[in-house]
Scaffold this active site. Structure first.
Site, PDB file in Angstrom:
ATOM      1  CD1 TRP A  21     -11.941   1.127  -0.850  1.00  0.00           C
ATOM      2  CD2 TRP A  21     -12.052   0.315   1.226  1.00  0.00           C
ATOM      3  NE1 TRP A  21     -12.893   0.127  -0.831  1.00  0.00           N
ATOM      4  CE2 TRP A  21     -12.987  -0.385   0.424  1.00  0.00           C
ATOM      5  CE3 TRP A  21     -11.936  -0.031   2.565  1.00  0.00           C
ATOM      6  CZ2 TRP A  21     -13.804  -1.391   0.928  1.00  0.00           C
ATOM      7  CZ3 TRP A  21     -12.740  -1.036   3.073  1.00  0.00           C
ATOM      8  CH2 TRP A  21     -13.666  -1.706   2.260  1.00  0.00           C
ATOM      9  CE1 TYR A  54      -9.130   0.857  -2.690  1.00  0.00           C
ATOM     10  CE2 TYR A  54      -7.687   2.429  -1.605  1.00  0.00           C
ATOM     11  CZ  TYR A  54      -8.135   1.136  -1.771  1.00  0.00           C
ATOM     12  OH  TYR A  54      -7.605   0.123  -1.006  1.00  0.00           O
ATOM     13  CD1 TRP A 204      -6.773  -4.901   3.597  1.00  0.00           C
ATOM     14  CD2 TRP A 204      -8.941  -4.496   3.940  1.00  0.00           C
ATOM     15  NE1 TRP A 204      -7.486  -5.891   2.952  1.00  0.00           N
ATOM     16  CE2 TRP A 204      -8.828  -5.667   3.148  1.00  0.00           C
ATOM     17  CE3 TRP A 204     -10.222  -4.051   4.275  1.00  0.00           C
ATOM     18  CZ2 TRP A 204      -9.930  -6.384   2.686  1.00  0.00           C
ATOM     19  CZ3 TRP A 204     -11.326  -4.768   3.818  1.00  0.00           C
ATOM     20  CH2 TRP A 204     -11.177  -5.915   3.040  1.00  0.00           C
ATOM     21  N   PRO A 206      -8.952  -2.730  10.496  1.00  0.00           N
ATOM     22  CG  PRO A 206      -7.585  -1.102  11.472  1.00  0.00           C
ATOM     23  CD  PRO A 206      -8.118  -1.561  10.142  1.00  0.00           C
ATOM     24  CB  ALA A 208     -14.509  -5.411  12.131  1.00  0.00           C
ATOM     25  CE  LYS A 215     -19.990   2.887  12.881  1.00  0.00           C
ATOM     26  NZ  LYS A 215     -19.458   4.041  12.121  1.00  0.00           N
ATOM     27  CD  GLN A 290     -14.727   9.158  11.547  1.00  0.00           C
ATOM     28  OE1 GLN A 290     -14.257   9.442  10.446  1.00  0.00           O
ATOM     29  NE2 GLN A 290     -15.847   8.482  11.693  1.00  0.00           N
TER      30      GLN A 290
END
Length: 332
Positions: A21, A54, A204, A206, A208, A215, A290
């Site tokens: 997404w 998407y 989805w 997780p 936030a 950051k 990531q």
């Protein structure tokens, strides 16, 4: 990588799932998207989640090309249907017409004969549930999907759909809600219902929308290039950023993560995986590193004192309002 059953079904999926997404087909170039998928494959992720909406189909196409050449039986590919994918009145929703058309388009874009899980992206108040479930049953019985699931449905809606699925001899095995240490709206009603019915959560956001990485600092502008600066998708994270106390309390997680030997992102992903009703946490990425960072949360067991410390840090800003599990009225 660790693996879990999807609800009480026999399907086993990686507890970290890769989702595309926002990123594939829009936020990152295809070479970068492929690099992220390759990183996910290298990390042992077998479960891939997307949706027809998407990037208006482009995300499915990119994922299909990225997974081409992989052993199909070794992957679990999920997609979804509901949101508008065209200008027509029937280019949206969960009518029989739209579902039967959409599954074929999704399979073509994904370059596969079937998806392992076909999900209702939201509840459709404009279509009788019986019509929707019969269409899903026909998709499953034709071999185009193995299981069905829902996303952001209320507990009562899930219960009614599950009963119809049993009558139609298909398996409704999953719910895909937003869930994180900050957003716990499913815990009061959806999770208990799904535990009773044997339905697993594929959650989805997780982290936030990146907020739980720490950051976003209180009183400071969002970092350049972060999701909050994305003109098209920044509104998803805005609900968190406008709360300065929330940002301050997230910073209190840093020493907790350090003591646990985890990054902030790993702590956030590991937190949702402590919930036994969660079958998988969906991660997204715009860079391969990531993926590597998030995947390190697989198999992590957080000690009770760590879970307690997280609760104490975040409790005043946690949202537990069950009414926020909702679908659009009318259709978008």
């Amino acid at each position: 990588m660790e693996f879990r059953h999807l609800g009480r079904s026999g399907l086993i999926i990686s507890e970290i799932a890769y989702g595309n997404w926002i990123t594939h087909g829009s936020q990152v170039e295809e070479d970068a998207a492929r690099a992220c998928v390759n990183a996910a494959l290298d990390a042992g992720i077998t479960t891939y989640d997307t949706a027809d909406v998407y990037a208006q189909g482009a995300a499915e196409e990119v994922l299909g090309r990225a997974l081409k050449g992989q052993r199909r039986d070794g992957l679990e590919i999920f997609t979804k249907v509901y949101f508008p994918v065209g200008p027509g009145k029937n280019d949206r929703g969960l009518s029989r017409k739209h579902i039967m058309t959409s599954i074929d388009h999704s399979l073509r874009r994904l370059q596969t004969d079937y998806v392992d899980l076909y999900q209702a992206h939201r509840y459709d108040y404009e279509t009788p549930l019986e019509e929707t479930m019969q269409a899903f049953a026909d998709v499953v019985h034709s071999g185009k999907a193995h299981y069905i699931g829902v996303s952001e449905w209320k507990a009562s809606q899930i219960r009614e759909a599950h009963a119809l699925a049993k009558q139609l001899n298909i398996q409704l095995v999953s719910s895909q809600p937003q869930y994180s240490a900050l957003w716990r709206v499913i815990e009061g009603e959806v999770v208990p219902t799904c535990e009773e019915l044997g339905i697993g959560q594929i959650v989805w956001s997780p982290i936030a929308q990146g907020v739980l990485t720490g950051k976003y600092l209180p009183g400071q502008a969002p970092p350049a290039g972060s999701r909050a600066t994305d003109k098209d998708n920044g509104f998803f994270v805005a609900k968190f950023l406008e709360n300065q106390e929330l940002l301050e309390r997230v910073q209190q997680l840093k020493p907790i993560a350090e003591q646990a030997g985890l990054s902030m992102a790993q702590l956030a992903v590991a937190w949702v995986l402590q919930n036994s009703n969660v079958s998988a946490a969906i991660i997204g990425a715009s860079r391969p590193e990531q993926v590597a960072d998030n995947v390190a949360a697989a198999g992590v067991k957080l000690a009770p004192e760590v879970m307690k410390a997280i609760d104490e840090a975040l409790d005043p800003v946690v949202d537990r309002d069950a009414s926020k599990t909702e679908s659009p009225r009318p259709r978008p």
